[in-house]
Each structure stands twice: as C-alpha cells, then as structure tokens.
Motif scaffolding. Structure first.
Motif, PDB file in Angstrom:
ATOM      1  N   ALA A 119      10.542 -47.919  76.112  1.00  0.00           N
ATOM      2  CA  ALA A 119      10.323 -49.329  76.569  1.00  0.00           C
ATOM      3  C   ALA A 119       9.392 -49.690  77.260  1.00  0.00           C
ATOM      4  O   ALA A 119       8.782 -50.784  77.220  1.00  0.00           O
ATOM      5  CB  ALA A 119      11.935 -49.628  76.961  1.00  0.00           C
TER       6      ALA A 119
ATOM      7  N   PRO B 104       4.382 -53.781  71.300  1.00  0.00           N
ATOM      8  CA  PRO B 104       5.590 -54.047  71.109  1.00  0.00           C
ATOM      9  C   PRO B 104       5.691 -54.355  69.634  1.00  0.00           C
ATOM     10  O   PRO B 104       4.992 -54.746  68.826  1.00  0.00           O
ATOM     11  CB  PRO B 104       5.899 -55.441  71.840  1.00  0.00           C
ATOM     12  CG  PRO B 104       4.874 -55.358  73.097  1.00  0.00           C
ATOM     13  CD  PRO B 104       3.729 -54.724  72.690  1.00  0.00           C
TER      14      PRO B 104
ATOM     15  N   PHE C  61      12.710 -50.501  69.649  1.00  0.00           N
ATOM     16  CA  PHE C  61      11.622 -49.810  69.873  1.00  0.00           C
ATOM     17  C   PHE C  61      11.754 -48.438  69.432  1.00  0.00           C
ATOM     18  O   PHE C  61      10.831 -47.788  68.958  1.00  0.00           O
ATOM     19  CB  PHE C  61      11.173 -49.851  71.456  1.00  0.00           C
ATOM     20  CG  PHE C  61      11.063 -50.992  72.012  1.00  0.00           C
ATOM     21  CD1 PHE C  61      10.389 -52.263  71.258  1.00  0.00           C
ATOM     22  CD2 PHE C  61      11.294 -51.605  73.340  1.00  0.00           C
ATOM     23  CE1 PHE C  61       9.975 -53.445  72.053  1.00  0.00           C
ATOM     24  CE2 PHE C  61      10.888 -52.739  73.933  1.00  0.00           C
ATOM     25  CZ  PHE C  61      10.347 -53.655  73.226  1.00  0.00           C
TER      26      PHE C  61
ATOM     27  N   CYS D 166      15.401 -52.774  73.325  1.00  0.00           N
ATOM     28  CA  CYS D 166      14.670 -51.480  73.637  1.00  0.00           C
ATOM     29  C   CYS D 166      15.151 -50.343  72.356  1.00  0.00           C
ATOM     30  O   CYS D 166      14.329 -49.626  72.200  1.00  0.00           O
ATOM     31  CB  CYS D 166      15.368 -50.855  74.996  1.00  0.00           C
ATOM     32  SG  CYS D 166      14.931 -51.979  76.348  1.00  0.00           S
TER      33      CYS D 166
ATOM     34  N   GLU E  26       6.368 -49.707  75.434  1.00  0.00           N
ATOM     35  CA  GLU E  26       6.327 -50.886  74.363  1.00  0.00           C
ATOM     36  C   GLU E  26       6.215 -52.310  75.130  1.00  0.00           C
ATOM     37  O   GLU E  26       5.712 -53.055  74.677  1.00  0.00           O
ATOM     38  CB  GLU E  26       7.563 -50.888  73.638  1.00  0.00           C
ATOM     39  CG  GLU E  26       7.667 -49.701  72.771  1.00  0.00           C
ATOM     40  CD  GLU E  26       6.682 -49.617  71.482  1.00  0.00           C
ATOM     41  OE1 GLU E  26       6.280 -50.587  71.223  1.00  0.00           O
ATOM     42  OE2 GLU E  26       6.517 -48.492  71.005  1.00  0.00           O
TER      43      GLU E  26
END
Length: 366
Positions: free
Chosen positions: A77, A27, A280, A277, A80
């Motif tokens: 997402a 992340p 990311f 999201c 991540e």
C-alpha cells in the motif's frame, strides 16, 4: 478451501526471483488514495531526498506472496499510495515463497535489501552464520496457534487425543501444551493436509495453524473452534518482523528510516481502508487471489498489533526482552545449541526510533 496454507513454510527456494522487474506501480484502477501524497512529498528536504535517491533501488521481498499480512500489505500500500515516492524512495516489491530462511540468505547476499524475517528465524540465521539485522517487529504475538473444538476448556484435556500438524509440531505449540500441563507424549500426532475442516469433522481432536488463516477459513465455513495462542501461555513469538541487509543499512540510514516511515503510514491508512489496500495486493497477485479471505487476514493481524501494543511504545519497536526470551526458547526447544551472548545485538531499534516523536509517527520526513 485453499490447497496450501496462507503462511506456508515452503520447501523450495525462491524460483525465478527477478528483482530487476519492478512491482511498483501507480494506484490500481479506481482505488484512489484519499491522502494528498504529492503535498506530503513537497515537505521533504532536498538534502534528504538526495540521500534517499542515492540509495538506489530498495528490493523488498515479501514473506509469502502478496498475502495481506502485516509487513506485506502495508508495504504494498505504501507503494501504491505514493508514500515511497513522496520520500524519494525507489522500491521494488517481489513475492516470497514463505521460506524465511531463504529470505535471510538472499538478504545477507545483497540480492534483497529488506525482507520479512521473524525474530526467531533471524536468531537462527545468525546461529548459522547469516549476518542480517532486524529493524522492526509489529507484535510479540506469534502466528502459530492450535485449534480445538469449543468443548475443550483446558489443554490438558487433549491428553491421549489426536493432533493434526503439517509435517512437524511447531515448537511454540509444543511449549504451550507443556506449559498448560498437557502430557505431550500421550498426544498422537498425525500429518495432515491444508483443509482445516478436518477438525470440525472430527478426524482430529486438535489442529495446528496460523492465527489469521485457518480460524478465519473455518468461521467463513460456519464452523466454531477455540483458538489457543502460545503467547497467552508465556511462549515468546513475533509478528510482522522486518530485517535489512547490513551494508545497505550502514550506508543508507535515512532510506531505511523512510522505508519504515512510509510503511507505518500505510499501516495506519490500511487500518481504516482495508478493502482498498487488499485491492492493491489483489491486482499485483492476479487471478485467483481471494480478496475476501485476505481482508480477514489483514483485519485479524492489524487488530492483534493494535490490541496488544504497549501504550508507551511506538508500533514497530522491537521488544528486546522478548528477543532474549525467544533466544532462550530456541535453546530449550533444541532449535539452536547455545544461546548467543547478546541476541539483542542482532536487532537495531534506531530506525524505528528516528521516525517517531514519542508514539506519534513523524510524517513526512524532515
């Protein structure tokens, strides 16, 4: 305004596609997932984990760059947030150019494992001898739309006017105009660039675009337009479709199921945490990524999926009646010469069906 469309059909092949370079990472920065994925991962059985690990790397090619579209952002997402790791999947994500016909070719060749290919393009690929299988579609509402000024209340009012398009009139838009009673032959078509403000400036009377792109750009610029969707005029389409390499799917059913499972889990998460999201995707894309606009892309497409989802069907389940209608449309619009005997044979709902109990996603895997 961007100099190229968010949903562009690229006129070039994938250049420098190095799928050996992993796009998976932990992340980003302070964007810490609020879900305990480690605990979720501990629930997967050792047997299923071993099967997924034996599948080796799943190479996922996006439909267009790291755009925050459904079937792109939720997969980024899922990586991540650790959802793929929780299901013992190794996923590498690479950005596509927008040329989904190229995506289908790479998929059939085994260079790519799973990729974004809309239903119409998959049927067309099959017509050209490219054998791949559709495994999920998030919505029957297509992306291509027509925009007009707010003074237009019926598409027949466009007779004798000027329509701006990006090199060709999208067949779905042409079919919509015909279905609405417009005289398509009377409409002058001109090729335009990617600046949608030519519509409110009066340089064209109508303008083709993509439902989550140009309307949002114009709204951000303070311009009001009316958006006309082919879906509302009985024209079949699809949004957020995914396809898989046939050999991989035959050998690794649990890995395909769990790829979709993690992706859908992330879809649900990003519905409530869009900014996180999109961050990311922004980190993957690098400098120049328009996070604000991409958040509107995600929100628009997420709302389309959830607002038009049948109550008795899980998200991602392919509507075979829609597939048949798309096949017929491809023949009617002269994109393929002859309808296949059974276009639904190009699609497989078993993977989506395996990850749901009714309409409730089973998380984590058994």
């Amino acid at each position: 305004m961007p100099t190229r469309p968010i949903h562009a059909v690229a006129a070039f092949a994938v250049l420098g596609l190095t799928l050996g370079l992993a796009a998976c990472s932990s992340p980003v920065g302070s964007a810490t997932p609020s879900i305990d994925t480690a605990a979720a991962g501990s629930a997967i059985s050792d047997e299923r984990c071993a099967l997924n690990e034996a599948a080796d790397t799943i190479n996922f090619l996006t439909g267009y760059q790291y755009q925050a579209s459904v079937s792109i952002l939720n997969i980024i997402a899922a990586d991540e947030l650790g959802y793929f790791d929780a299901l013992c999947l190794d996923v590498d994500i690479q950005p596509g150019t927008g040329d989904t016909s190229q995506n289908a070719q790479l998929l059939a060749a085994g260079t790519v494992t799973i990729t974004s290919v809309d239903e119409q393009n998959l049927i067309t690929a099959q017509d050209n001898g490219i054998d791949v299988t559709g495994i999920a579609t998030y919505s029957n509402v297509g992306l291509e739309i027509l925009m007009t000024g707010t003074d237009v209340t019926d598409l027949s009012e466009l007779d004798g006017t000027i329509l701006g398009q990006k090199g060709n009139l999208p067949p779905a838009v042409g079919a919509m105009l015909t279905n609405a009673g417009a005289d398509l032959a009377s409409i002058q078509q001109v090729v335009v660039g990617y600046d949608p403000t030519i519509l409110p400036r009066g340089q064209v009377d109508s303008l083709t675009g993509f439902i989550s792109n140009e309307p949002n750009l114009l709204e951000a610029a303070g311009e009001d337009v009316t958006v006309w969707r082919p879906y509302d005029f009985g024209v079949a389409g699809s949004l957020g479709s995914l396809a898989v390499n046939n050999e991989f799917a035959a050998d690794n059913a649990t890995a395909v199921e769990d790829f979709l499972r993690a992706s859908q889990h992330a879809f649900d998460y990003c519905g409530e945490n869009g900014e996180e999201c999109v961050a990311f995707a922004s980190e993957l894309s690098g400098e120049g990524y328009d996070a604000e606009h991409n958040l509107t892309v995600w929100t628009t497409e997420y709302d389309i999926v959830t607002d038009n989802q049948p109550a008795d069907a899980p998200i991602g389940l392919i509507d075979f009646a829609n597939v048949t209608a798309e096949s017929e449309f491809l023949v009617d619009s002269a994109q393929i010469a002859e309808a296949p005997a059974d276009p639904t044979a190009y699609f497989d709902n078993s993977f989506v069906e395996a990850i749901y109990d009714g309409t409730t996603l089973i998380w984590p895997a058994p």
